[in-house]
Write a protein that holds these residues in place. Sequence first.
Motif, PDB file in Angstrom:
ATOM      1  N   CYS A 270      42.915  42.431  26.514  1.00 14.47           N
ATOM      2  CA  CYS A 270      43.975  42.879  25.608  1.00 14.47           C
ATOM      3  C   CYS A 270      44.947  41.767  25.259  1.00 14.47           C
ATOM      4  CB  CYS A 270      44.724  44.065  26.217  1.00 14.47           C
ATOM      5  SG  CYS A 270      45.700  43.665  27.684  1.00 14.47           S
ATOM      6  N   GLY A 271      45.120  40.806  26.179  1.00 17.74           N
ATOM      7  CA  GLY A 271      46.033  39.698  25.934  1.00 17.74           C
ATOM      8  C   GLY A 271      47.419  39.884  26.510  1.00 17.74           C
ATOM      9  N   ALA A 272      47.633  40.944  27.296  1.00 20.39           N
ATOM     10  CA  ALA A 272      48.953  41.158  27.899  1.00 20.39           C
ATOM     11  C   ALA A 272      49.352  39.999  28.794  1.00 20.39           C
ATOM     12  CB  ALA A 272      48.959  42.463  28.704  1.00 20.39           C
ATOM     13  N   CYS A 273      48.362  39.381  29.449  1.00 20.97           N
ATOM     14  CA  CYS A 273      48.643  38.240  30.312  1.00 20.97           C
ATOM     15  C   CYS A 273      49.219  37.075  29.514  1.00 20.97           C
ATOM     16  CB  CYS A 273      47.377  37.806  31.053  1.00 20.97           C
ATOM     17  SG  CYS A 273      45.926  37.552  29.995  1.00 20.97           S
ATOM     18  N   VAL A 274      48.679  36.846  28.334  1.00 19.14           N
ATOM     19  CA  VAL A 274      49.179  35.777  27.467  1.00 19.14           C
ATOM     20  C   VAL A 274      50.571  36.127  26.951  1.00 19.14           C
ATOM     21  CG1 VAL A 274      48.780  34.535  25.304  1.00 19.14           C
ATOM     22  CG2 VAL A 274      46.843  35.116  26.781  1.00 19.14           C
TER      23      VAL A 274
ATOM     24  N   GLU B 240      49.628  38.995  36.282  1.00 19.00           N
ATOM     25  CA  GLU B 240      49.098  40.043  37.161  1.00 19.00           C
ATOM     26  C   GLU B 240      50.000  41.273  37.146  1.00 19.00           C
ATOM     27  OE1 GLU B 240      47.542  40.591  41.782  1.00 19.00           O
ATOM     28  OE2 GLU B 240      49.010  39.031  41.323  1.00 19.00           O
ATOM     29  N   ALA B 241      51.318  41.045  37.116  1.00 19.23           N
ATOM     30  CA  ALA B 241      52.265  42.156  37.152  1.00 19.23           C
ATOM     31  C   ALA B 241      52.158  43.033  35.914  1.00 19.23           C
ATOM     32  CB  ALA B 241      53.688  41.621  37.283  1.00 19.23           C
ATOM     33  N   GLU B 242      51.839  42.444  34.765  1.00 22.34           N
ATOM     34  CA  GLU B 242      51.808  43.193  33.513  1.00 22.34           C
ATOM     35  C   GLU B 242      50.400  43.567  33.062  1.00 22.34           C
ATOM     36  OE1 GLU B 242      54.265  44.488  32.320  1.00 22.34           O
ATOM     37  OE2 GLU B 242      56.008  43.318  32.913  1.00 22.34           O
ATOM     38  N   CYS B 243      49.376  43.130  33.782  1.00 24.26           N
ATOM     39  CA  CYS B 243      48.002  43.458  33.384  1.00 24.26           C
ATOM     40  C   CYS B 243      47.756  44.956  33.528  1.00 24.26           C
ATOM     41  CB  CYS B 243      47.000  42.689  34.249  1.00 24.26           C
ATOM     42  SG  CYS B 243      45.273  43.147  33.920  1.00 24.26           S
ATOM     43  N   PRO B 244      47.311  45.636  32.461  1.00 22.64           N
ATOM     44  CA  PRO B 244      47.093  47.086  32.575  1.00 22.64           C
ATOM     45  C   PRO B 244      45.931  47.462  33.476  1.00 22.64           C
ATOM     46  CG  PRO B 244      46.304  46.286  30.456  1.00 22.64           C
ATOM     47  CD  PRO B 244      47.026  45.141  31.097  1.00 22.64           C
ATOM     48  N   LYS B 245      45.094  46.491  33.838  1.00 24.20           N
ATOM     49  CA  LYS B 245      43.967  46.765  34.724  1.00 24.20           C
ATOM     50  C   LYS B 245      44.138  46.131  36.102  1.00 24.20           C
ATOM     51  CE  LYS B 245      41.965  49.225  31.668  1.00 24.20           C
ATOM     52  NZ  LYS B 245      41.888  50.682  31.834  1.00 24.20           N
TER      53      LYS B 245
ATOM     54  N   ILE C 177      44.291  43.007  37.152  1.00 23.55           N
ATOM     55  CA  ILE C 177      43.458  41.850  37.482  1.00 23.55           C
ATOM     56  C   ILE C 177      44.234  40.907  38.397  1.00 23.55           C
ATOM     57  CG2 ILE C 177      42.144  39.918  36.540  1.00 23.55           C
ATOM     58  CD1 ILE C 177      41.030  42.686  35.835  1.00 23.55           C
ATOM     59  N   SER C 178      43.583  40.467  39.468  1.00 26.57           N
ATOM     60  CA  SER C 178      44.266  39.708  40.513  1.00 26.57           C
ATOM     61  C   SER C 178      44.329  38.216  40.209  1.00 26.57           C
ATOM     62  CB  SER C 178      43.532  39.912  41.845  1.00 26.57           C
ATOM     63  OG  SER C 178      44.057  39.060  42.845  1.00 26.57           O
ATOM     64  N   LEU C 179      45.418  37.587  40.679  1.00 21.82           N
ATOM     65  CA  LEU C 179      45.562  36.134  40.596  1.00 21.82           C
ATOM     66  C   LEU C 179      44.497  35.406  41.412  1.00 21.82           C
ATOM     67  CD1 LEU C 179      49.436  35.690  40.945  1.00 21.82           C
ATOM     68  CD2 LEU C 179      48.084  35.285  38.893  1.00 21.82           C
ATOM     69  N   GLU C 180      43.840  36.114  42.334  1.00 23.37           N
ATOM     70  CA  GLU C 180      42.783  35.484  43.121  1.00 23.37           C
ATOM     71  C   GLU C 180      41.678  34.939  42.220  1.00 23.37           C
ATOM     72  OE1 GLU C 180      41.369  38.274  45.962  1.00 23.37           O
ATOM     73  OE2 GLU C 180      43.248  38.326  47.115  1.00 23.37           O
ATOM     74  N   ASN C 181      41.503  35.543  41.048  1.00 23.22           N
ATOM     75  CA  ASN C 181      40.491  35.049  40.128  1.00 23.22           C
ATOM     76  C   ASN C 181      40.842  33.656  39.607  1.00 23.22           C
ATOM     77  OD1 ASN C 181      38.612  37.410  39.871  1.00 23.22           O
ATOM     78  ND2 ASN C 181      40.505  38.410  39.258  1.00 23.22           N
ATOM     79  N   ILE C 182      42.129  33.406  39.406  1.00 23.93           N
ATOM     80  CA  ILE C 182      42.547  32.067  38.966  1.00 23.93           C
ATOM     81  C   ILE C 182      42.258  31.055  40.062  1.00 23.93           C
ATOM     82  CG2 ILE C 182      44.515  30.639  38.288  1.00 23.93           C
ATOM     83  CD1 ILE C 182      45.740  33.051  36.960  1.00 23.93           C
ATOM     84  N   ALA C 183      42.493  31.441  41.312  1.00 22.23           N
ATOM     85  CA  ALA C 183      42.207  30.536  42.430  1.00 22.23           C
ATOM     86  C   ALA C 183      40.723  30.197  42.478  1.00 22.23           C
ATOM     87  CB  ALA C 183      42.651  31.171  43.745  1.00 22.23           C
ATOM     88  N   LEU C 184      39.860  31.194  42.295  1.00 21.53           N
ATOM     89  CA  LEU C 184      38.416  30.939  42.299  1.00 21.53           C
ATOM     90  C   LEU C 184      38.024  30.037  41.138  1.00 21.53           C
ATOM     91  CD1 LEU C 184      35.541  33.371  43.025  1.00 21.53           C
ATOM     92  CD2 LEU C 184      35.482  32.034  40.938  1.00 21.53           C
ATOM     93  N   MET C 185      38.588  30.291  39.954  1.00 21.84           N
ATOM     94  CA  MET C 185      38.286  29.455  38.801  1.00 21.84           C
ATOM     95  C   MET C 185      38.696  28.004  39.051  1.00 21.84           C
ATOM     96  SD  MET C 185      39.660  29.799  34.857  1.00 21.84           S
ATOM     97  CE  MET C 185      41.325  29.228  35.272  1.00 21.84           C
ATOM     98  N   ASN C 186      39.867  27.805  39.622  1.00 20.83           N
ATOM     99  CA  ASN C 186      40.337  26.446  39.911  1.00 20.83           C
ATOM    100  C   ASN C 186      39.448  25.751  40.937  1.00 20.83           C
ATOM    101  OD1 ASN C 186      42.476  26.590  38.124  1.00 20.83           O
ATOM    102  ND2 ASN C 186      43.953  27.282  39.662  1.00 20.83           N
ATOM    103  N   ARG C 187      38.985  26.512  41.931  1.00 28.11           N
ATOM    104  CA  ARG C 187      38.089  25.913  42.926  1.00 28.11           C
ATOM    105  C   ARG C 187      36.770  25.500  42.279  1.00 28.11           C
ATOM    106  NH1 ARG C 187      39.923  30.219  46.220  1.00 28.11           N
ATOM    107  NH2 ARG C 187      37.985  31.365  45.891  1.00 28.11           N
ATOM    108  N   ASP C 188      36.226  26.370  41.441  1.00 25.87           N
ATOM    109  CA  ASP C 188      34.969  26.054  40.775  1.00 25.87           C
ATOM    110  C   ASP C 188      35.137  24.882  39.808  1.00 25.87           C
ATOM    111  OD1 ASP C 188      33.705  28.018  42.156  1.00 25.87           O
ATOM    112  OD2 ASP C 188      33.070  29.181  40.415  1.00 25.87           O
ATOM    113  N   PHE C 189      36.253  24.844  39.127  1.00 23.11           N
ATOM    114  CA  PHE C 189      36.498  23.755  38.176  1.00 23.11           C
ATOM    115  C   PHE C 189      36.599  22.421  38.907  1.00 23.11           C
ATOM    116  CE2 PHE C 189      39.175  21.114  35.405  1.00 23.11           C
ATOM    117  CZ  PHE C 189      38.477  21.226  34.203  1.00 23.11           C
TER     118      PHE C 189
END
Length: 256
Positions: free
Chosen positions: A167-171, A226-231, A233-245
């Motif tokens: 939806c883009g709420a995070c942005v 994360e606070a405003e995401c209607p679903k 979605i956890s910040l843990e996903n950003i941590a995983l993305m950064n590790r993979d990157f």
Amino acid sequence: MSTGNMNLTLKVWRQKNNKTEGALVDYKLAGISPDMSFLEMFDVLNEDLITKGEEPVVFDHDCREGICGMCSMFINGRPHGPKDLVTTCQLHMRSFKDGDTIVVEPWRAAAFPVVKDLTVDRSAFDRIIAAGGFISVNTGNAQDANSLPIPKMQADAAFEAAACIGCGACVATCKNASAMLFASAKISQLARLPQGQPERYRRVQSMVAQMDAEGFGNCTNTGACEAECPKGISLENIALMNRDFGSAKFLSEEAL
């Protein structure tokens, strides 16, 4: 919280296109039922404007069931309004009270240019997905559910990431207009599954590069997304993305 019909003042952002300046325009609405959804209230507003010979307010909507993410509005300073874990179409007028003034604006981000009024162009998200948010496997008959054993914790985490509706709420809520929560959800939902492993590191590099090319800002870990995401979605996903990157930078091109 209201129990009877309400009289409201709406301050709605009106803008012809992204080349023109916009402004908040006041509208008065009377007799709004608290059982209406927020979008139904906008339908009433538009019917009134059309009856008066005025141009209706343009806004996105589709499923009206909190699934598609199209009903994106910035309501009284919050994406999707005052309730947690709901989209605009799931927001009901009983969340407001008689006499309230409600300010409604579009998403504010350079990468989400205004199309008209409350509608913005979110095709940048589509291009991020096209850069790597897929797996290259045979898409014939589905395999038996038990043919690829996946630990329940991994399956649950992948499912939770896949709940992102784009939806883009995070942005919209991020002070940097970062799309990292969205991109990381789409990256990690595949990175956690066996089918996503062959392209795991190429995927994260391609999608992050496309995200940067679209003009989204970087993450500074405020947690507003994360606070405003209607679903949720956890910040843990950003941590995983950064590790993979980071891991991808140590792999040879052949390994990617």
